[in-house]
Design a protein around this motif. Structure first.
Motif, PDB file in Angstrom:
ATOM      1  N   LEU A   1      -6.650   0.312 -48.729  1.00  0.00           N
ATOM      2  CA  LEU A   1      -5.417  -0.396 -49.072  1.00  0.00           C
ATOM      3  C   LEU A   1      -4.151   0.443 -48.873  1.00  0.00           C
ATOM      4  O   LEU A   1      -3.171  -0.072 -48.322  1.00  0.00           O
ATOM      5  CB  LEU A   1      -5.504  -0.917 -50.505  1.00  0.00           C
ATOM      6  N   PRO A   2      -4.089   1.709 -49.307  1.00  0.00           N
ATOM      7  CA  PRO A   2      -2.846   2.473 -49.088  1.00  0.00           C
ATOM      8  C   PRO A   2      -2.450   2.561 -47.618  1.00  0.00           C
ATOM      9  O   PRO A   2      -1.273   2.403 -47.275  1.00  0.00           O
ATOM     10  CB  PRO A   2      -3.174   3.848 -49.675  1.00  0.00           C
ATOM     11  N   ARG A   3      -3.416   2.816 -46.728  1.00  0.00           N
ATOM     12  CA  ARG A   3      -3.092   2.897 -45.299  1.00  0.00           C
ATOM     13  C   ARG A   3      -2.688   1.538 -44.747  1.00  0.00           C
ATOM     14  O   ARG A   3      -1.740   1.433 -43.952  1.00  0.00           O
ATOM     15  CB  ARG A   3      -4.291   3.448 -44.522  1.00  0.00           C
ATOM     16  N   LEU A   4      -3.401   0.492 -45.152  1.00  0.00           N
ATOM     17  CA  LEU A   4      -3.058  -0.852 -44.700  1.00  0.00           C
ATOM     18  C   LEU A   4      -1.678  -1.258 -45.203  1.00  0.00           C
ATOM     19  O   LEU A   4      -0.884  -1.859 -44.459  1.00  0.00           O
ATOM     20  CB  LEU A   4      -4.112  -1.845 -45.193  1.00  0.00           C
ATOM     21  N   ARG A   5      -1.373  -0.926 -46.435  1.00  0.00           N
ATOM     22  CA  ARG A   5      -0.068  -1.252 -47.012  1.00  0.00           C
ATOM     23  C   ARG A   5       1.055  -0.568 -46.249  1.00  0.00           C
ATOM     24  O   ARG A   5       2.065  -1.213 -45.912  1.00  0.00           O
ATOM     25  CB  ARG A   5      -0.053  -0.842 -48.484  1.00  0.00           C
ATOM     26  N   GLN A   6       0.912   0.707 -45.954  1.00  0.00           N
ATOM     27  CA  GLN A   6       1.953   1.420 -45.227  1.00  0.00           C
ATOM     28  C   GLN A   6       2.129   0.856 -43.822  1.00  0.00           C
ATOM     29  O   GLN A   6       3.259   0.715 -43.339  1.00  0.00           O
ATOM     30  CB  GLN A   6       1.613   2.908 -45.161  1.00  0.00           C
ATOM     31  N   GLY A   7       1.012   0.524 -43.161  1.00  0.00           N
ATOM     32  CA  GLY A   7       1.104  -0.041 -41.824  1.00  0.00           C
ATOM     33  C   GLY A   7       1.799  -1.394 -41.808  1.00  0.00           C
ATOM     34  O   GLY A   7       2.666  -1.659 -40.951  1.00  0.00           O
ATOM     35  N   LEU A   8       1.441  -2.271 -42.752  1.00  0.00           N
ATOM     36  CA  LEU A   8       2.063  -3.589 -42.811  1.00  0.00           C
ATOM     37  C   LEU A   8       3.539  -3.495 -43.183  1.00  0.00           C
ATOM     38  O   LEU A   8       4.374  -4.223 -42.645  1.00  0.00           O
ATOM     39  CB  LEU A   8       1.316  -4.474 -43.810  1.00  0.00           C
ATOM     40  N   TYR A   9       3.875  -2.589 -44.110  1.00  0.00           N
ATOM     41  CA  TYR A   9       5.284  -2.405 -44.460  1.00  0.00           C
ATOM     42  C   TYR A   9       6.081  -1.902 -43.257  1.00  0.00           C
ATOM     43  O   TYR A   9       7.227  -2.315 -43.045  1.00  0.00           O
ATOM     44  CB  TYR A   9       5.422  -1.422 -45.627  1.00  0.00           C
ATOM     45  N   ALA A  10       5.489  -1.003 -42.473  1.00  0.00           N
ATOM     46  CA  ALA A  10       6.177  -0.513 -41.275  1.00  0.00           C
ATOM     47  C   ALA A  10       6.427  -1.655 -40.289  1.00  0.00           C
ATOM     48  O   ALA A  10       7.527  -1.768 -39.710  1.00  0.00           O
ATOM     49  CB  ALA A  10       5.351   0.590 -40.611  1.00  0.00           C
ATOM     50  N   LEU A  11       5.443  -2.527 -40.112  1.00  0.00           N
ATOM     51  CA  LEU A  11       5.620  -3.669 -39.214  1.00  0.00           C
ATOM     52  C   LEU A  11       6.665  -4.639 -39.747  1.00  0.00           C
ATOM     53  O   LEU A  11       7.467  -5.193 -38.974  1.00  0.00           O
ATOM     54  CB  LEU A  11       4.275  -4.383 -39.028  1.00  0.00           C
ATOM     55  N   VAL A  12       6.672  -4.864 -41.058  1.00  0.00           N
ATOM     56  CA  VAL A  12       7.677  -5.747 -41.648  1.00  0.00           C
ATOM     57  C   VAL A  12       9.079  -5.188 -41.443  1.00  0.00           C
ATOM     58  O   VAL A  12      10.015  -5.917 -41.065  1.00  0.00           O
ATOM     59  CB  VAL A  12       7.391  -5.958 -43.152  1.00  0.00           C
ATOM     60  N   VAL A  13       9.245  -3.886 -41.678  1.00  0.00           N
ATOM     61  CA  VAL A  13      10.570  -3.268 -41.533  1.00  0.00           C
ATOM     62  C   VAL A  13      11.050  -3.347 -40.085  1.00  0.00           C
ATOM     63  O   VAL A  13      12.218  -3.661 -39.817  1.00  0.00           O
ATOM     64  CB  VAL A  13      10.528  -1.811 -42.029  1.00  0.00           C
TER      65      VAL A  13
END
Length: 217
Positions: A9-21
């Protein structure tokens, strides 16, 4: 990727947040360029464009706030604002705001995706719509994965107040497969898995510090 393993989850969260930004930043730039072009070279402008620009800008600011690390000695207010329940509420609000902006833009520009000519206004509008849909998709994925993982963590450890803790104060890898090493028990039987033992012993105090029953960490 299994629901019984929340270590990803931490890695997935950071990746998705990067894509959202990234999607929100490009969407904000396109919306601003479109608004400036229409105000300079055309009569009037598409009313949903300023709302789309505001939504993209707000998304960037909220994502930056949620990704900011929370120190262990942070105050209760800071920890509450960065808690999982607040993060879920903000993600849901951003997703709904983005969806509303896209719906308004679709209603204001019928036939945009199918009958739009080769004009700069049409190209900018199509880019804004596409990036807004991408932002909505990634926000929805963020909300769904965080909610499912939190509910699973809460189910496995019902005494853990996971929703009231900041994201980085939770040991999301506690149910990872490498934690489920079986220990030898009496009579040659395999002992209880480490993950199951963690369900009973693992706790998170109100101050965010991890402790275990009969074991100081």
């Amino acid at each position: 990727m299994r629901l019984s393993n929340t270590s990803y989850l931490p890695r997935l969260r950071q990746g998705l947040y990067a894509l959202v930004v990234v999607a929100a930043l490009l969407d904000a730039l396109l919306a601003l360029s479109l608004l400036a072009y229409q105000l300079r070279w055309t009569t009037g402008y598409n009313k949903p464009v300023p709302a789309l620009f505001s939504c993209a800008t707000l998304t960037i600011l909220v994502c930056g706030f949620l990704l900011a690390p929370v120190k262990p000695d942070a105050g209760k207010t800071r920890r509450l604002l960065a808690s999982v329940q607040v993060e879920l509420a903000l993600l849901a609000g951003l997703a709904l705001f983005t969806l509303a902006c896209v719906s308004r833009l679709h209603a204001a520009t019928p036939g945009l995706l199918s009958f739009c000519g080769r004009f700069i206004v049409c190209s900018l509008l199509q880019g804004c719509v596409s990036l807004a849909w991408i932002s909505f998709l990634f926000l929805s994925l963020l909300f769904a994965t965080l909610l499912l993982a939190s509910l699973y963590h809460r189910h496995r450890a019902p005494h853990v107040s996971v929703f009231r803790q900041p994201f980085n104060a939770i040991d999301w890898a506690i149910y990872a497969p490498h934690r489920s090493v079986r220990l030898p028990g009496p009579g040659g039987r395999a002992g209880r898995a480490v993950a199951d033992e963690a369900d009973r012993r693992f706790t998170i105090g109100e101050d965010g510090e991890r402790s275990a029953t009969g074991d100081k960490r």
